[in-house]
Design a protein around this motif. Structure first.
Motif, PDB file in Angstrom:
ATOM      1  N   MET A   1      -9.402  15.567   1.736  1.00 26.47           N
ATOM      2  CA  MET A   1      -9.505  14.187   2.169  1.00 26.47           C
ATOM      3  C   MET A   1      -9.453  13.244   0.974  1.00 26.47           C
ATOM      4  N   GLU A   2      -9.997  13.616  -0.156  1.00 25.76           N
ATOM      5  CA  GLU A   2     -10.009  12.774  -1.348  1.00 25.76           C
ATOM      6  C   GLU A   2      -8.587  12.390  -1.767  1.00 25.76           C
ATOM      7  N   LYS A   3      -7.661  13.352  -1.729  1.00 25.13           N
ATOM      8  CA  LYS A   3      -6.271  13.092  -2.098  1.00 25.13           C
ATOM      9  C   LYS A   3      -5.644  12.099  -1.115  1.00 25.13           C
ATOM     10  N   ASN A   4      -5.936  12.249   0.171  1.00 29.19           N
ATOM     11  CA  ASN A   4      -5.408  11.334   1.187  1.00 29.19           C
ATOM     12  C   ASN A   4      -5.960   9.924   1.003  1.00 29.19           C
ATOM     13  N   GLN A   5      -7.239   9.823   0.671  1.00 29.54           N
ATOM     14  CA  GLN A   5      -7.830   8.505   0.453  1.00 29.54           C
ATOM     15  C   GLN A   5      -7.183   7.813  -0.739  1.00 29.54           C
ATOM     16  N   LEU A   6      -6.954   8.567  -1.793  1.00 25.87           N
ATOM     17  CA  LEU A   6      -6.303   8.003  -2.971  1.00 25.87           C
ATOM     18  C   LEU A   6      -4.902   7.525  -2.618  1.00 25.87           C
ATOM     19  N   ALA A   7      -4.157   8.314  -1.851  1.00 22.42           N
ATOM     20  CA  ALA A   7      -2.816   7.911  -1.417  1.00 22.42           C
ATOM     21  C   ALA A   7      -2.889   6.645  -0.572  1.00 22.42           C
ATOM     22  N   PHE A   8      -3.908   6.556   0.279  1.00 21.12           N
ATOM     23  CA  PHE A   8      -4.099   5.376   1.110  1.00 21.12           C
ATOM     24  C   PHE A   8      -4.329   4.145   0.240  1.00 21.12           C
ATOM     25  N   TYR A   9      -5.246   4.236  -0.711  1.00 17.04           N
ATOM     26  CA  TYR A   9      -5.557   3.105  -1.572  1.00 17.04           C
ATOM     27  C   TYR A   9      -4.333   2.681  -2.399  1.00 17.04           C
ATOM     28  N   GLU A  10      -3.582   3.654  -2.872  1.00 14.23           N
ATOM     29  CA  GLU A  10      -2.375   3.340  -3.643  1.00 14.23           C
ATOM     30  C   GLU A  10      -1.330   2.661  -2.762  1.00 14.23           C
ATOM     31  N   ALA A  11      -1.187   3.116  -1.536  1.00  8.89           N
ATOM     32  CA  ALA A  11      -0.223   2.510  -0.608  1.00  8.89           C
ATOM     33  C   ALA A  11      -0.623   1.071  -0.297  1.00  8.89           C
ATOM     34  N   VAL A  12      -1.900   0.834  -0.067  1.00  9.75           N
ATOM     35  CA  VAL A  12      -2.379  -0.517   0.213  1.00  9.75           C
ATOM     36  C   VAL A  12      -2.158  -1.408  -1.005  1.00  9.75           C
ATOM     37  N   GLN A  13      -2.410  -0.877  -2.186  1.00 12.03           N
ATOM     38  CA  GLN A  13      -2.199  -1.649  -3.407  1.00 12.03           C
ATOM     39  C   GLN A  13      -0.721  -2.016  -3.553  1.00 12.03           C
ATOM     40  N   GLN A  14       0.177  -1.074  -3.281  1.00  8.01           N
ATOM     41  CA  GLN A  14       1.609  -1.355  -3.361  1.00  8.01           C
ATOM     42  C   GLN A  14       2.018  -2.427  -2.364  1.00  8.01           C
ATOM     43  N   LEU A  15       1.463  -2.358  -1.159  1.00  7.30           N
ATOM     44  CA  LEU A  15       1.762  -3.385  -0.157  1.00  7.30           C
ATOM     45  C   LEU A  15       1.259  -4.750  -0.613  1.00  7.30           C
ATOM     46  N   ASP A  16       0.075  -4.780  -1.229  1.00  7.97           N
ATOM     47  CA  ASP A  16      -0.476  -6.039  -1.711  1.00  7.97           C
ATOM     48  C   ASP A  16       0.370  -6.609  -2.846  1.00  7.97           C
TER      49      ASP A  16
END
Length: 138
Positions: A1-16
């Protein structure tokens, strides 16, 4: 789950980051990217009712009204009431010549930016897929 959360945060950052870059181009005309999208939709339609914009773009009527009012006072939009025998409350929004120039300039800028991306639709879809998978785990 930690890897998925990191991917999520990175994706949100890219969108921002992408959102901010889109807004920066519009700032020269004192509008937001969301207002550009409204103007582009109006340009494509050649004239449209605000309620139709709200429905098409899934934005609340109040938000559309606020954004359109700002564009109107910036001389980017024109409002036309319906004919004498029709409901006078119905308003058709269209671009002014100034609004048409702004849309063309910004559209040209965005097309040039999109051309640099490998496949923008696939990139957005991949990010959306990551967000969808992660939202199911939250």
């Amino acid at each position: 789950m930690e890897k998925n959360q990191l991917a999520f945060y990175e994706a949100v950052q890219q969108l921002d980051i992408t959102r901010r870059a889109l807004n920066e181009a519009c700032e020269a005309y004192h509008i937001s990217f969301e207002q550009f999208v409204l103007m582009k939709r109006i340009a494509v339609a050649g004239g449209i009712r605000p309620t139709q914009l709200s429905e098409d773009l899934h934005i609340s009527r109040a938000a559309v009204s606020r954004k359109l009012t700002q564009l109107y006072y910036s001389n980017y939009l024109a409002k036309e009431r319906s004919g004498v025998n029709e409901d006078q409350r119905v308003v058709i929004i269209s671009l002014t010549p100034t609004g048409e120039i702004v849309v063309k300039k910004l559209d040209h800028f965005y097309q040039a930016k999109l051309a640099r991306l490998k496949n923008p639709i696939e990139e957005v879809q991949a990010t959306a897929k990551i967000l969808e998978v992660l939202s199911q785990g939250i």
